[in-house]
Enzyme design. Structure first.
Site, short mmCIF file in Angstrom:
data_model
loop_
_atom_site.label_atom_id
_atom_site.label_comp_id
_atom_site.label_asym_id
_atom_site.label_seq_id
_atom_site.Cartn_x
_atom_site.Cartn_y
_atom_site.Cartn_z
N ASP A 35 0.95 -1.11 0.00
CA ASP A 35 -0.15 -0.04 -0.22
C ASP A 35 0.79 1.29 0.00
OD1 ASP A 35 -2.18 -1.40 0.15
OD2 ASP A 35 -2.53 -1.45 2.34
N LYS A 57 -3.90 3.22 -2.85
CA LYS A 57 -4.86 4.09 -2.86
C LYS A 57 -4.56 5.37 -2.59
CE LYS A 57 -8.20 0.38 -2.68
NZ LYS A 57 -7.42 -0.43 -1.94
N MET A 169 -8.07 7.95 9.11
CA MET A 169 -8.72 8.49 7.98
C MET A 169 -9.39 9.59 8.07
SD MET A 169 -9.58 4.80 5.92
CE MET A 169 -10.05 3.89 7.45
N1 SAH Z 1 -4.23 -0.96 8.50
C1 SAH Z 1 -3.58 0.47 9.06
C2 SAH Z 1 -4.79 1.59 8.81
C3 SAH Z 1 -5.27 1.82 7.44
S1 SAH Z 1 -6.27 3.02 7.29
C4 SAH Z 1 -3.40 0.29 10.56
O1 SAH Z 1 -3.51 -0.39 11.23
O2 SAH Z 1 -2.70 1.41 11.04
C5 SAH Z 1 -5.25 4.53 6.80
C6 SAH Z 1 -5.06 5.47 8.07
O3 SAH Z 1 -4.29 5.14 8.97
C7 SAH Z 1 -4.82 6.52 7.57
O4 SAH Z 1 -5.43 7.69 7.16
C8 SAH Z 1 -4.26 7.18 9.16
O5 SAH Z 1 -5.30 7.73 9.88
C9 SAH Z 1 -3.73 5.96 9.90
N2 SAH Z 1 -2.23 5.63 9.71
C10 SAH Z 1 -1.32 4.74 9.07
N3 SAH Z 1 -0.31 4.73 9.22
C11 SAH Z 1 0.01 6.30 9.95
C12 SAH Z 1 1.06 6.92 10.38
N4 SAH Z 1 2.33 6.10 10.31
N5 SAH Z 1 0.76 8.06 11.13
C13 SAH Z 1 -0.29 8.14 11.28
N6 SAH Z 1 -1.33 7.83 10.71
C14 SAH Z 1 -1.14 6.59 10.05
#
Ligand code: SAH
Length: 243
Positions: A35, A57, A169
């Site tokens: 991703d 995406k 998100m």
């Molecule tokens: N599977 C992922 C989430 C996917 S949805 C998890 O468990 O973290 C994507 C969202 O994750 C982003 O919009 C943001 O809100 C968050 N996100 C993922 N990595 C991040 C990071 N390093 N710093 C801040 N937000 C993050």
């Protein structure tokens, strides 16, 4: 070997936060389907010979989910060692469940390797404990994303939990989210912290009261933490003691 896909959580960004299993699988991958949120530092752990396919995406572009599913099935059926690498934990948003189901339906074995979700990794990186005795007895992880203009989250009910609210998100919709929570009875003085690109070299943390969330500049991707604990920073306490 029979067809198999490893559905692997890449953690929030820092490669040190991968599981041992994730690092090992990455190092032996033929192909890594990843991703947008997976950091370059993590991808660097794949062998130089591995094929890296970015299906991230991003607003306005990206590979449709149906095509990602087909791609994973085809790569696995071709007998390649496929690592499907997702930011954070593969089953926390990001549609990992759908991918696992599609693969299973195609007769392909799936091994899920959990990762540190940004839902807990990002607050921790900012020094925020998501639960704290006497302050927050729960944390609820929700999506701020709307589908066809509708939010799937009951914000009014969330406003009543008394616990920490962790929004993924949610940057684009933060004004609407803040309004819905205040409407539901949450105090406009409630502390908020937004952690951008947590655990990477570009990490930044913005704090404000809920009433200012709409107008406070926050960049995506970020985890938004709403609740009393968002006023804490255990790192700054440690720094103050050292000073
Ligand atoms: N599977 C992922 C989430 C996917 S949805 C998890 O468990 O973290 C994507 C969202 O994750 C982003 O919009 C943001 O809100 C968050 N996100 C993922 N990595 C991040 C990071 N390093 N710093 C801040 N937000 C993050």
């Amino acid at each position: 070997m029979s067809a198999r896909v490893f559905l692997v959580g890449a953690g929030p960004g820092d490669p040190e936060l991968l599981t041992v299993r994730a690092a090992r699988l990455l190092a032996s991958a033929d192909v890594v389907v990843h991703d947008a949120l997976v950091s370059d530092a993590v991808l660097a752990l794949a062998p130089p010979t591995a094929e890296l396919i970015d299906v991230g995406k991003r607003p306005g572009r990206g590979v449709p989910q149906d095509l990602i599913n087909v791609l994973l099935v085809q790569l696995a059926q071709a007998g390649r060692t496929v690592v499907r690498l997702k930011g954070g934990d593969p089953f926390v948003f990001g549609r990992g469940g759908e991918e696992a189901q599609t693969l299973a339906e195609a007769g392909i074995a799936v091994e899920v390797v959990p990762g540190i979700s940004s839902a807990v990794g990002a607050p921790a990186a900012a020094g925020i404990p998501v639960t704290y005795r006497g302050m927050s007895a729960s944390f609820t992880v929700v999506t701020g994303h709307r589908q066809h203009g509708e939010t799937p989250v009951n914000w009014a009910a969330l406003a009543q939990t008394g616990g920490t609210i962790v929004v993924l998100m949610g940057v684009a919709e933060r004004g609407i989210i803040a309004a819905a929570l205040v409407e539901g009875g949450l105090s406009a003085d409630t502390p908020v912290a937004a952690v951008h690109r947590a655990t990477t070299g570009e990490q930044s943390v913005v704090r404000c009261p809920l009433r200012e969330l709409a107008t406070t500049p926050i960049e995506s991707p970020a985890v938004i933490v709403i609740g009393a604990v968002a006023s804490l920073d255990v790192h700054s306490i440690a720094a103050a003691i050292e000073a």
